[in-house]
Scaffold this motif. Structure first.
Motif, short mmCIF file in Angstrom:
data_model
loop_
_atom_site.label_atom_id
_atom_site.label_comp_id
_atom_site.label_asym_id
_atom_site.label_seq_id
_atom_site.Cartn_x
_atom_site.Cartn_y
_atom_site.Cartn_z
N UNK A 131 44.40 -1.08 65.85
CA UNK A 131 43.19 -1.60 65.20
C UNK A 131 43.22 -1.32 63.71
N UNK A 132 43.64 -0.12 63.32
CA UNK A 132 43.70 0.23 61.90
C UNK A 132 44.70 -0.65 61.15
N UNK A 180 37.18 -0.17 55.05
CA UNK A 180 37.17 -0.09 56.50
C UNK A 180 38.53 0.37 57.02
N UNK A 181 39.60 -0.17 56.44
CA UNK A 181 40.95 0.20 56.88
C UNK A 181 41.25 1.66 56.56
N UNK A 182 40.83 2.12 55.38
CA UNK A 182 41.06 3.52 55.02
C UNK A 182 40.34 4.47 55.97
N UNK A 228 42.35 4.49 59.10
CA UNK A 228 43.58 5.26 58.96
C UNK A 228 43.31 6.77 58.93
N UNK A 229 42.18 7.17 58.38
CA UNK A 229 41.84 8.59 58.39
C UNK A 229 41.68 9.08 59.83
N UNK A 230 41.06 8.25 60.67
CA UNK A 230 40.96 8.58 62.08
C UNK A 230 42.35 8.70 62.71
N UNK A 231 43.22 7.75 62.40
CA UNK A 231 44.58 7.76 62.95
C UNK A 231 45.32 9.02 62.54
#
Length: 552
Positions: free
Chosen positions: A401-402, A424-426, A429-432
């Protein structure tokens, strides 16, 4: 989301102002000629129930006649007009029935011998019914089917006499609406601007569309200028319904500009009008936007009530994608107040609709939300020996999703649109990275870093993949697109220079080859494949670059 009127819900298409003026010399006789004229006046007021009542009476008379091809055409014509008014009244299920019946009747006499005038009348009714069907399909989120109906209508133009260019202009306007529904702002603006000079009969509608495009691409002064001209043109025509729609679009522009007080005031005013007129879909859009404003101000109860009302109205009229947007908004509110079970229920319901209708970026947003709940669960609960499995499950949702949300930003050339997706992508990615660090998977962490750094050098132009000339939108407000199926997305000069000035990549990153062996592994290979399969978009380019290990 649907508080974004990407595709303005015209209470009436241009046919309501001009289409009821039948081809020169056409007369059904009384009571039909005077009835058509009276129904048109009701539509301009607008008094849609009165217009439907007139058409209903005329249809009852037509259905009392002995069956014949001429009578079937008359019935089809009346049902087409009834469907158009039902669209204006946001009665989408009713419109679907009327338009479907009309098409069955009109197509059913295609092989009947007709004189030149009869053939033109048959084409006239079929054309406008196909356009109504395209509008219906677009507003229920069936974009591919809407395009097919529009293409069928376009194919009929070659034999249709259209001296004033009305039907041609209407098809052009339908294409603008469909492009806006797909968020293809650049193509929509280009087409609307071209039609503005060529099709004066639909000028107010085009001005309104251009206002929405400008508001959506953060050009608020230009948007207000278009809205003012649209309102003036509607006033000249005595088209009060069009002026009311401009009001809701001004509210949208205020919301986009961050002027919440003005947005709330305008949405409340528009909602009052739409509720009085029984326009459920337009009212639902207002309520959805007001729910977002209430949530922003910390009014959880008000946001929940407005979201529930908006969802019920969208579901009532069959606006599936708009209803899913409201469900996603409700899921976010539920997540923020800690109601995880309700969030999952709403999110999954929204995702099912997005998957069915091919709105894949929204699917990625839902999956990211679900991955966050898995992380929350990991933080609150001791998973013991199953923790690695739980982390892997969260990563299988979050990482594809990221990657998709990050790739979505390459579709836009404006700094604002790209920054929204980048933000939103950042966040994704922080979650990832949090999940990857928690898994202690050094190889995954290393590949994540390599992917994020890949392609950072800007390529502001490219070698064409074909000999034919390729046009790219030069305006920084335009959406990018691939000139052919295999070419990477490109930006025009202004947009590329602006991106370069702040160090933004302007195309998908290359594949990072992690092994020197033939057909060796590329960075995040299984996650990239999952994202491309799940969300139907390119994540990396076809270019491959070798991984360069650090020099000792």
């Amino acid at each position: 989301m649907s508080e974004d009127p990407e595709d303005p819900q015209d209470p009436q298409g241009p046919e309501d102002a001009a289409e009821q003026e039948e081809p020169a010399g056409l007369s059904y006789g009384e009571p039909f000629d005077s009835g058509f004229a009276l129904a048109e006046r009701h539509q301009l007021t607008p008094d849609l129930p009165a217009a439907l009542a007139v058409y209903g009476e005329l249809l009852a008379v037509a259905e009392s006649f002995e069956d014949s091809p001429d009578v079937r055409l008359l019935r089809g014509h009346l049902l087409s007009d009834i469907g158009t008014v039902q669209l204006a009244a946001t009665d989408l299920p009713g419109a679907a029935l009327s338009i479907g019946r009309s098409l069955d009747l009109v197509r059913g006499i295609a092989s009947v011998p007709m004189g030149p005038n009869g053939r033109q009348l048959w084409l006239e009714v079929l054309l406008k019914t196909l356009l109504a069907r395209s509008e219906l399909l677009r507003r229920t989120g069936q974009f591919d089917e809407a395009q097919e109906a529009m293409d069928e209508a376009t194919a009929l133009l070659s034999e249709f006499r259209d001296p004033e260019g009305l039907r041609t202009a209407e098809i052009g306007l339908s294409r603008v609406h469909l492009l806006m529904g797909r968020s293809a702002w650049g193509a929509a603006e280009e087409l609307a601007s071209a039609l503005l000079a060529e099709a004066p009969l639909i000028q107010p509608y085009l001005l309104d569309c251009l206002g929405v495009v400008c508001a959506s691409t953060v050009r608020f002064e230009q948007a207000e200028d278009y809205f003012a001209h649209a309102e003036e043109a509607y006033l000249t025509l005595g088209h009060h319904a069009g002026r009311q729609q401009v009001l809701s679009h001004r509210a949208y522009a205020a919301l986009q500009a961050g002027d919440l007080d003005r947005a709330e005031e305008l949405y409340a005013e528009a909602a009052e009008i739409f509720e009085r007129q029984g326009r459920a879909e337009d009212l639902a859009v207002c309520e959805q936007a007001r729910a977002a404003i209430a949530a922003h101000r910390g009014d959880a109860a008000g946001a929940a009530a407005l979201t529930a009302s908006s969802l019920a109205r969208f579901q009532q009229v069959g606006a599936a994608v708009a209803a899913a947007d409201t469900m996603l908004l409700g899921a976010r509110h539920a997540y923020e107040r800690g109601d995880v079970d309700e969030m999952k229920r709403l999110a999954q319901g929204a995702r099912d609709v997005y998957q069915e209708r091919g709105v894949y970026e929204r699917c990625a947003q839902v999956d990211l939300m679900l991955a966050r709940t898995l992380e929350d669960n990991l933080n609150r609960t001791d998973h013991g020996v199953h923790e690695r499995t739980s982390i892997a499950g969260a990563l299988s949702l979050a990482l594809p999703a990221a990657l998709t949300l990050e790739a979505a930003r390459y579709d836009f050339a404006t700094a604002h649109a790209r920054s929204q997706w980048l933000q939103l992508a950042d966040e994704a990615m922080r979650l990832v990275f949090r999940l990857a660090l928690r898994s202690n998977d050094q190889g995954l962490i290393f590949e994540l870093v390599e992917h994020r750094c890949a392609g950072a050098s800007l390529a502001l132009s490219r070698t064409p993949t074909t000999d034919r000339a390729t046009a790219v939108f030069p305006d920084a407000a335009m959406r990018t697109y691939a000139p052919d199926d295999d070419a990477p997305l490109t930006l025009g000069g202004i947009a590329a220079e602006a991106a370069a000035s702040v160090g933004l990549r302007v195309a998908p990153p290359p594949k990072i080859v992690m092994s020197a062996e033939p057909d060796g592994r590329t960075a995040l290979q299984e996650y990239v494949q999952a994202a491309e399969f799940r969300y139907h978009r390119r994540i990396v380019s076809e270019e491959e670059v070798p991984f360069c290990p650090p020099t000792p």
